[in-house]
Design an enzyme around this catalytic site. Structure first.
Site, PDB file in Angstrom:
ATOM      1  N   ASN A 110       0.878  -1.174   0.000  1.00  0.00           N
ATOM      2  CA  ASN A 110       0.000   0.000   0.000  1.00  0.00           C
ATOM      3  C   ASN A 110       0.921   1.231   0.000  1.00  0.00           C
ATOM      4  O   ASN A 110       2.148   1.100  -0.003  1.00  0.00           O
ATOM      5  CB  ASN A 110      -0.990  -0.034   1.179  1.00  0.00           C
ATOM      6  CG  ASN A 110      -0.290  -0.066   2.545  1.00  0.00           C
ATOM      7  OD1 ASN A 110       0.801   0.488   2.720  1.00  0.00           O
ATOM      8  ND2 ASN A 110      -0.921  -0.711   3.516  1.00  0.00           N
ATOM      9  N   PHE A 112       1.765   3.475   2.218  1.00  0.00           N
ATOM     10  CA  PHE A 112       2.685   3.605   3.353  1.00  0.00           C
ATOM     11  C   PHE A 112       3.852   2.617   3.238  1.00  0.00           C
ATOM     12  O   PHE A 112       5.010   2.972   3.485  1.00  0.00           O
ATOM     13  CB  PHE A 112       1.914   3.403   4.664  1.00  0.00           C
ATOM     14  CG  PHE A 112       2.777   3.469   5.895  1.00  0.00           C
ATOM     15  CD1 PHE A 112       3.524   4.610   6.185  1.00  0.00           C
ATOM     16  CD2 PHE A 112       2.835   2.394   6.770  1.00  0.00           C
ATOM     17  CE1 PHE A 112       4.320   4.665   7.326  1.00  0.00           C
ATOM     18  CE2 PHE A 112       3.619   2.447   7.916  1.00  0.00           C
ATOM     19  CZ  PHE A 112       4.371   3.581   8.193  1.00  0.00           C
ATOM     20  N   GLU A 113       3.554   1.392   2.836  1.00  0.00           N
ATOM     21  CA  GLU A 113       4.610   0.373   2.696  1.00  0.00           C
ATOM     22  C   GLU A 113       5.587   0.745   1.576  1.00  0.00           C
ATOM     23  O   GLU A 113       6.801   0.538   1.709  1.00  0.00           O
ATOM     24  CB  GLU A 113       3.971  -1.000   2.462  1.00  0.00           C
ATOM     25  CG  GLU A 113       3.247  -1.509   3.706  1.00  0.00           C
ATOM     26  CD  GLU A 113       2.102  -2.470   3.431  1.00  0.00           C
ATOM     27  OE1 GLU A 113       1.552  -3.017   4.402  1.00  0.00           O
ATOM     28  OE2 GLU A 113       1.725  -2.664   2.246  1.00  0.00           O
ATOM     29  N   ASP A 187     -17.981   2.958   3.091  1.00  0.00           N
ATOM     30  CA  ASP A 187     -17.725   3.504   4.421  1.00  0.00           C
ATOM     31  C   ASP A 187     -17.754   2.409   5.483  1.00  0.00           C
ATOM     32  O   ASP A 187     -18.690   2.305   6.274  1.00  0.00           O
ATOM     33  CB  ASP A 187     -18.760   4.597   4.729  1.00  0.00           C
ATOM     34  CG  ASP A 187     -18.491   5.234   6.093  1.00  0.00           C
ATOM     35  OD1 ASP A 187     -17.336   5.159   6.570  1.00  0.00           O
ATOM     36  OD2 ASP A 187     -19.439   5.785   6.675  1.00  0.00           O
ATOM     37  N   ALA A 188     -16.726   1.560   5.464  1.00  0.00           N
ATOM     38  CA  ALA A 188     -16.593   0.492   6.465  1.00  0.00           C
ATOM     39  C   ALA A 188     -15.160   0.000   6.405  1.00  0.00           C
ATOM     40  O   ALA A 188     -14.449   0.239   5.440  1.00  0.00           O
ATOM     41  CB  ALA A 188     -17.558  -0.655   6.145  1.00  0.00           C
ATOM     42  N   THR A 193      -9.069  -7.700   2.868  1.00  0.00           N
ATOM     43  CA  THR A 193      -9.147  -7.179   1.496  1.00  0.00           C
ATOM     44  C   THR A 193      -7.764  -7.042   0.856  1.00  0.00           C
ATOM     45  O   THR A 193      -7.618  -7.248  -0.348  1.00  0.00           O
ATOM     46  CB  THR A 193      -9.897  -5.832   1.462  1.00  0.00           C
ATOM     47  OG1 THR A 193      -9.490  -5.044   2.583  1.00  0.00           O
ATOM     48  CG2 THR A 193     -11.396  -6.028   1.508  1.00  0.00           C
ATOM     49  N   ASP A 195      -5.227  -9.034   1.466  1.00  0.00           N
ATOM     50  CA  ASP A 195      -4.867 -10.413   1.101  1.00  0.00           C
ATOM     51  C   ASP A 195      -5.604 -10.844  -0.168  1.00  0.00           C
ATOM     52  O   ASP A 195      -5.028 -11.477  -1.059  1.00  0.00           O
ATOM     53  CB  ASP A 195      -5.245 -11.391   2.228  1.00  0.00           C
ATOM     54  CG  ASP A 195      -4.511 -11.070   3.518  1.00  0.00           C
ATOM     55  OD1 ASP A 195      -3.362 -10.604   3.449  1.00  0.00           O
ATOM     56  OD2 ASP A 195      -5.103 -11.291   4.594  1.00  0.00           O
TER      57      ASP A 195
END
Ligand code: ATP
Ligand code: MG
Ligand code: NA
Ligand code: MG
Length: 272
Positions: A110, A112-113, A187-188, A193, A195
């Site tokens: 993602n 950040f990674e 919105d949850a 997801t 994986d």
């Protein structure tokens, strides 16, 4: 799995049980596989790992399996954190940076990674494309930023993912396919997801090895169908006006079998 109680964010559950496999135990399992001569693989996928020596053992095994099958594709999800905070020990980062990424063929960080792996900050799409280029230079020919904070051209109701694939044309010259994928935000908070994204990218890259756009459109379409079925069910279970709880938000994987096998394409990627 891992020794300490993980932060809720990654486990996704209030309670956590089970055992941790050590590097030594992984080696013993691999020895058994070798003794039976069933160590010929086409794909390897790795994800959440907290232990440096376990991850180093994974690299050793991947290298050995690649010697046995030079066409083996190693798909690496360098799971380390999200939204600016790490949920693995910090000493795992240099192992990914210096050893794992070098042997990976497909990498699915993602935002950040990707920032952690390159030491760069991503604020614009240009930054993200530069970071993916740096990641290519570290090893993998295919890089997908599976989720970012970037603003979608279609508005803030959309989540942006970006992909980049290096290819050798039939005449020997090199090219890069770069794509942007946008999907409607729900919105949850879902568990699994990331994986599912990496697993689907492996499967669809098998069918479209030189067409990242097609592989990503199918991948993200699967995510869309699974998430839609999940949120519809969760809202029904929660009742009117109530937010679903984590148990109700368990991904509806089995119920989505047909969509996983043959998704209607509901997302079109943009070539950059
Ligand atoms: P990893 O967890 O492997 O480090 P990641 O942080 O990108 O990667 P997720 O945040 O779960 O993993 O996102 C993966 C994919 O799941 C996204 O590309 C998107 O398709 C889908 N997804 C996850 N959450 C949502 C959401 N709330 N609304 C819409 N799509 C979502
Ligand atoms: Mg995420
Ligand atoms: Na990811
Ligand atoms: Mg994740």
């Amino acid at each position: 799995l891992h020794k300490q109680q993980p932060p809720l964010k990654i486990a996704g559950y209030a309670h956590w049980k089970g055992q941790v496999l050590t590097a030594e135990e992984l080696n013993v399992l691999y020895e058994g596989i070798k003794l039976n001569n069933v160590n010929h693989y086409d794909y390897i996928l790795t994800g959440y790992t907290r232990d440096t020596s376990f991850l180093e053992t994974v690299v050793d095994i991947v290298q050995e399996l690649k010697r046995l099958n030079p066409k083996l594709v190693y798909v690496c999800d360098p799971v380390m954190g999200d939204q600016g905070s790490m949920y693995v020990p910090e000493n795992i980062l240099p192992v990914y940076k210096d050893k794992v990424v070098a042997v990976a063929d497909i990498l699915t960080p993602n935002q950040f990674e990707a920032e952690l792996l390159t030491g760069r900050t991503i604020s614009t799409e240009k930054d993200a494309l530069d970071v993916m280029e740096l990641l290519h230079q570290m090893g993998p020919d295919t890089v997908v930023l599976t989720s970012t904070d970037l603003t979608s051209p279609h508005g803030d109701q959309f989540l942006v993912a970006l992909g980049s694939q290096k290819m050798v044309r039939t005449d020997g010259s090199k090219s890069t396919q770069k794509i942007r994928i946008e999907m409607p935000k729900v919105d949850a908070v879902f568990v699994g997801t990331g994986d599912l994204f990496t697993a689907m990218l492996l499967a669809w890259s098998h069918h479209h090895p030189n067409d990242l756009k097609a592989a990503c459109e199918k991948t993200v379409s699967v995510l869309h169908h699974v998430i839609k079925r999940t949120i519809t069910y969760a809202n029904e279970m929660a009742g009117p006006g109530k937010r679903p709880n984590p148990a109700q938000l368990e991904l509806r994987m089995v119920q989505s079998k047909k969509d996983i096998e043959d998704p209607d394409i509901v997302v079109e990627a943009t070539i950059l």
